[in-house]
Write an enzyme that holds these catalytic residues in place. Structure first.
Site, PDB file in Angstrom:
ATOM      1  N   LYS A 205      72.645  54.585  33.647  1.00  0.00           N
ATOM      2  CA  LYS A 205      73.314  55.412  34.660  1.00  0.00           C
ATOM      3  C   LYS A 205      72.629  56.770  34.699  1.00  0.00           C
ATOM      4  O   LYS A 205      72.335  57.363  33.647  1.00  0.00           O
ATOM      5  CB  LYS A 205      74.791  55.582  34.316  1.00  0.00           C
ATOM      6  CG  LYS A 205      75.667  55.953  35.490  1.00  0.00           C
ATOM      7  CD  LYS A 205      75.743  54.864  36.540  1.00  0.00           C
ATOM      8  CE  LYS A 205      77.141  54.450  36.881  1.00  0.00           C
ATOM      9  NZ  LYS A 205      77.146  53.370  37.885  1.00  0.00           N
TER      10      LYS A 205
ATOM     11  N   ASP B  27      78.439  51.132  34.785  1.00  0.00           N
ATOM     12  CA  ASP B  27      79.754  51.790  34.929  1.00  0.00           C
ATOM     13  C   ASP B  27      80.374  52.040  33.543  1.00  0.00           C
ATOM     14  O   ASP B  27      80.995  53.072  33.296  1.00  0.00           O
ATOM     15  CB  ASP B  27      80.680  50.917  35.766  1.00  0.00           C
ATOM     16  CG  ASP B  27      81.974  51.644  36.089  1.00  0.00           C
ATOM     17  OD1 ASP B  27      83.010  51.340  35.441  1.00  0.00           O
ATOM     18  OD2 ASP B  27      81.929  52.586  36.907  1.00  0.00           O
TER      19      ASP B  27
ATOM     20  N   PHE C  84      43.463  87.892  38.139  1.00  0.00           N
ATOM     21  CA  PHE C  84      42.707  86.637  38.076  1.00  0.00           C
ATOM     22  C   PHE C  84      41.298  86.942  38.569  1.00  0.00           C
ATOM     23  O   PHE C  84      41.081  87.142  39.776  1.00  0.00           O
ATOM     24  CB  PHE C  84      43.364  85.534  38.906  1.00  0.00           C
ATOM     25  CG  PHE C  84      42.740  84.186  38.672  1.00  0.00           C
ATOM     26  CD1 PHE C  84      42.106  83.490  39.705  1.00  0.00           C
ATOM     27  CD2 PHE C  84      42.762  83.603  37.404  1.00  0.00           C
ATOM     28  CE1 PHE C  84      41.524  82.247  39.478  1.00  0.00           C
ATOM     29  CE2 PHE C  84      42.178  82.358  37.173  1.00  0.00           C
ATOM     30  CZ  PHE C  84      41.566  81.684  38.211  1.00  0.00           C
TER      31      PHE C  84
ATOM     32  N   ARG D 123      47.924  91.412  41.304  1.00  0.00           N
ATOM     33  CA  ARG D 123      48.482  90.429  42.250  1.00  0.00           C
ATOM     34  C   ARG D 123      49.934  90.141  41.892  1.00  0.00           C
ATOM     35  O   ARG D 123      50.403  90.514  40.805  1.00  0.00           O
ATOM     36  CB  ARG D 123      47.668  89.131  42.213  1.00  0.00           C
ATOM     37  CG  ARG D 123      47.839  88.348  40.913  1.00  0.00           C
ATOM     38  CD  ARG D 123      47.138  86.985  40.956  1.00  0.00           C
ATOM     39  NE  ARG D 123      47.359  86.282  39.688  1.00  0.00           N
ATOM     40  CZ  ARG D 123      46.908  85.038  39.449  1.00  0.00           C
ATOM     41  NH1 ARG D 123      46.229  84.375  40.371  1.00  0.00           N
ATOM     42  NH2 ARG D 123      47.138  84.440  38.290  1.00  0.00           N
TER      43      ARG D 123
ATOM     44  N   VAL E 252      47.542  82.375  34.642  1.00  0.00           N
ATOM     45  CA  VAL E 252      48.720  81.590  34.221  1.00  0.00           C
ATOM     46  C   VAL E 252      48.384  80.896  32.906  1.00  0.00           C
ATOM     47  O   VAL E 252      49.178  80.881  31.969  1.00  0.00           O
ATOM     48  CB  VAL E 252      49.105  80.579  35.311  1.00  0.00           C
ATOM     49  CG1 VAL E 252      50.238  79.689  34.833  1.00  0.00           C
ATOM     50  CG2 VAL E 252      49.490  81.301  36.595  1.00  0.00           C
ATOM     51  N   GLN E 253      47.168  80.338  32.833  1.00  0.00           N
ATOM     52  CA  GLN E 253      46.749  79.617  31.623  1.00  0.00           C
ATOM     53  C   GLN E 253      46.879  80.492  30.370  1.00  0.00           C
ATOM     54  O   GLN E 253      47.426  80.052  29.349  1.00  0.00           O
ATOM     55  CB  GLN E 253      45.295  79.146  31.763  1.00  0.00           C
ATOM     56  CG  GLN E 253      45.058  78.006  32.733  1.00  0.00           C
ATOM     57  CD  GLN E 253      44.794  78.461  34.157  1.00  0.00           C
ATOM     58  OE1 GLN E 253      45.157  79.580  34.546  1.00  0.00           O
ATOM     59  NE2 GLN E 253      44.168  77.608  34.964  1.00  0.00           N
TER      60      GLN E 253
ATOM     61  N   ASN F 203      51.958  77.786  40.428  1.00  0.00           N
ATOM     62  CA  ASN F 203      51.599  79.158  40.788  1.00  0.00           C
ATOM     63  C   ASN F 203      52.007  79.323  42.251  1.00  0.00           C
ATOM     64  O   ASN F 203      51.357  78.786  43.144  1.00  0.00           O
ATOM     65  CB  ASN F 203      50.086  79.364  40.605  1.00  0.00           C
ATOM     66  CG  ASN F 203      49.707  80.826  40.662  1.00  0.00           C
ATOM     67  OD1 ASN F 203      50.527  81.666  41.028  1.00  0.00           O
ATOM     68  ND2 ASN F 203      48.467  81.137  40.314  1.00  0.00           N
TER      69      ASN F 203
ATOM     70  N   HIS G 161      52.101  81.159  45.301  1.00  0.00           N
ATOM     71  CA  HIS G 161      51.263  82.269  45.769  1.00  0.00           C
ATOM     72  C   HIS G 161      51.965  83.164  46.787  1.00  0.00           C
ATOM     73  O   HIS G 161      52.736  82.678  47.628  1.00  0.00           O
ATOM     74  CB  HIS G 161      49.984  81.701  46.400  1.00  0.00           C
ATOM     75  CG  HIS G 161      49.241  80.780  45.480  1.00  0.00           C
ATOM     76  ND1 HIS G 161      48.642  81.216  44.308  1.00  0.00           N
ATOM     77  CD2 HIS G 161      49.024  79.443  45.519  1.00  0.00           C
ATOM     78  CE1 HIS G 161      48.082  80.185  43.696  1.00  0.00           C
ATOM     79  NE2 HIS G 161      48.302  79.096  44.402  1.00  0.00           N
TER      80      HIS G 161
HETATM   81  O1  AZA Z   1      46.286  82.040  37.186  1.00  0.00           O
HETATM   82  C1  AZA Z   1      45.591  81.340  37.925  1.00  0.00           C
HETATM   83  N1  AZA Z   1      45.003  80.225  37.426  1.00  0.00           N
HETATM   84  C2  AZA Z   1      44.204  79.418  38.176  1.00  0.00           C
HETATM   85  O2  AZA Z   1      43.685  78.421  37.663  1.00  0.00           O
HETATM   86  C3  AZA Z   1      44.007  79.777  39.543  1.00  0.00           C
HETATM   87  N2  AZA Z   1      43.299  79.219  40.563  1.00  0.00           N
HETATM   88  N3  AZA Z   1      43.489  80.002  41.641  1.00  0.00           N
HETATM   89  N4  AZA Z   1      44.290  81.038  41.334  1.00  0.00           N
HETATM   90  C4  AZA Z   1      44.645  80.913  40.031  1.00  0.00           C
HETATM   91  N5  AZA Z   1      45.429  81.683  39.230  1.00  0.00           N
END
Ligand code: AZA
Length: 296
Positions: free
Chosen positions: A10, A59, A160, A177, A232-233, A259, A261
């Site tokens: 369920k 159920d 970035f 950004r 971000v990585q 991400n 944008h």
């Molecule tokens: O933080 C980011 N990682 C990415 O791999 C990436 N690619 N475009 N913009 C990005 N920004």
């Protein structure tokens, strides 16, 4: 033809449980949760021979979740998933494994006349606290906790640049950004160190999972805000490292971050400056960045 695999149960079983403070019955906590329970086991004949004898109706699974949520302390969700795992494996000898997920929705008490009200809550966004358990009759289990759909945005402090450039690249490097994402973070518990589902229940009572959740959520929000993110990585890796440092019983931490944008609108045709003031949301397509970090 051969039945290669099967699982059933369920999904989307919802409840709201009110927990009353024994010393003051007007002081309540609430848990609104959504539960999924799937069985693995000796159900083949139901698929291949239209023989429903082994099928525990979904159920019945739904009834069991609600009865156990009534009888058992559902706080924290890690203790409840462990209790459900033990219940189903102990009750049905032909069930060889269970796959349980629980999402807890966010009801947050709010202040009235400067004091947090005893039993009034606001829905604090779409953010979820999650727990999942894969438990086999052998005693083997995989327990994970997490945060989902915590949407955050920062209006600077994100960069970035220095990325690979080729004849398909149009993205401009930036040292300033907007960064926005829906946090999906999962930490897996070291089942060897925890030992058993019974221990999960006692650790739940002792507050291990609540303090880990608090650490993970604070780490995520603090690093998101404080770090001048290179990407971000890089930022998600640092979050993983910090959570591993804070919670020794966790074996790995994972993030999956879209991400979302926001692009600077170009007003040059209008002779207007746009010093990182006016952006337009452009969530599709979105970047999607994932990682899992473990211990050396
Ligand atoms: O933080 C980011 N990682 C990415 O791999 C990436 N690619 N475009 N913009 C990005 N920004």
């Amino acid at each position: 033809a051969i039945l290669q695999s099967s699982t059933y149960g369920k999904d989307n079983v919802k409840f709201l449980k009110v927990k009353k403070d024994p010393s003051n019955p007007k002081v309540h906590e609430v848990m609104e949760a959504t539960v999924k329970v799937l069985f693995v086991g000796d159900f083949d004949v139901a698929y291949t021979n239209a023989d429903n004898a082994p099928i525990v109706p979904t159920d019945t699974i739904k009834n069991t979740i609600l009865v156990e949520a009534k009888k058992f302390d559902v706080f924290p969700i890690e203790g409840f998933v462990a209790h459900l795992g033990l219940h189903f494996i102990n009750k049905y000898s032909h069930v060889s494994g269970v796959d349980i997920e629980i999402f807890q929705h966010r009801w947050t008490k709010y202040p009235v006349n400067g004091k947090i009200h005893d039993h009034s809550f606001v829905k604090d966004g779409e953010e979820l606290r999650t727990a999942s358990l894969k438990y086999k009759r052998s005693g083997e289990f995989v327990l994970k906790s997490g945060i989902k759909d915590l949407t955050v945005l920062k209006s600077t402090g994100s960069m970035f640049y220095g990325f690979n450039q080729c004849d398909y690249t149009t993205l401009k490097p930036t040292t300033d950004r907007i960064l926005s994402t829906d946090v999906d973070s999962v930490w897996e518990w070291d089942s060897k160190k925890i030992g058993s589902l019974q221990n999960v229940i006692s650790q739940a009572r002792a507050g291990l999972f609540d303090s880990a959740y608090k650490s993970a959520r604070e780490t995520t929000l603090n690093l998101f805000a404080l770090e001048n993110s290179a990407s971000v990585q890089a930022t998600m890796y640092n979050m993983c490292e910090e959570i591993l440092r804070l919670v020794p019983l966790v074996s790995t931490v994972s993030y999956s971050l879209p991400n979302k944008h926001y692009f600077l609108f170009d007003f040059s045709w209008k002779g207007l400056e746009n010093d990182n003031e006016l952006f337009y949301p452009s969530p599709h397509p979105n970047g999607l960045i994932k990682c899992t970090v473990g211990r050396e």
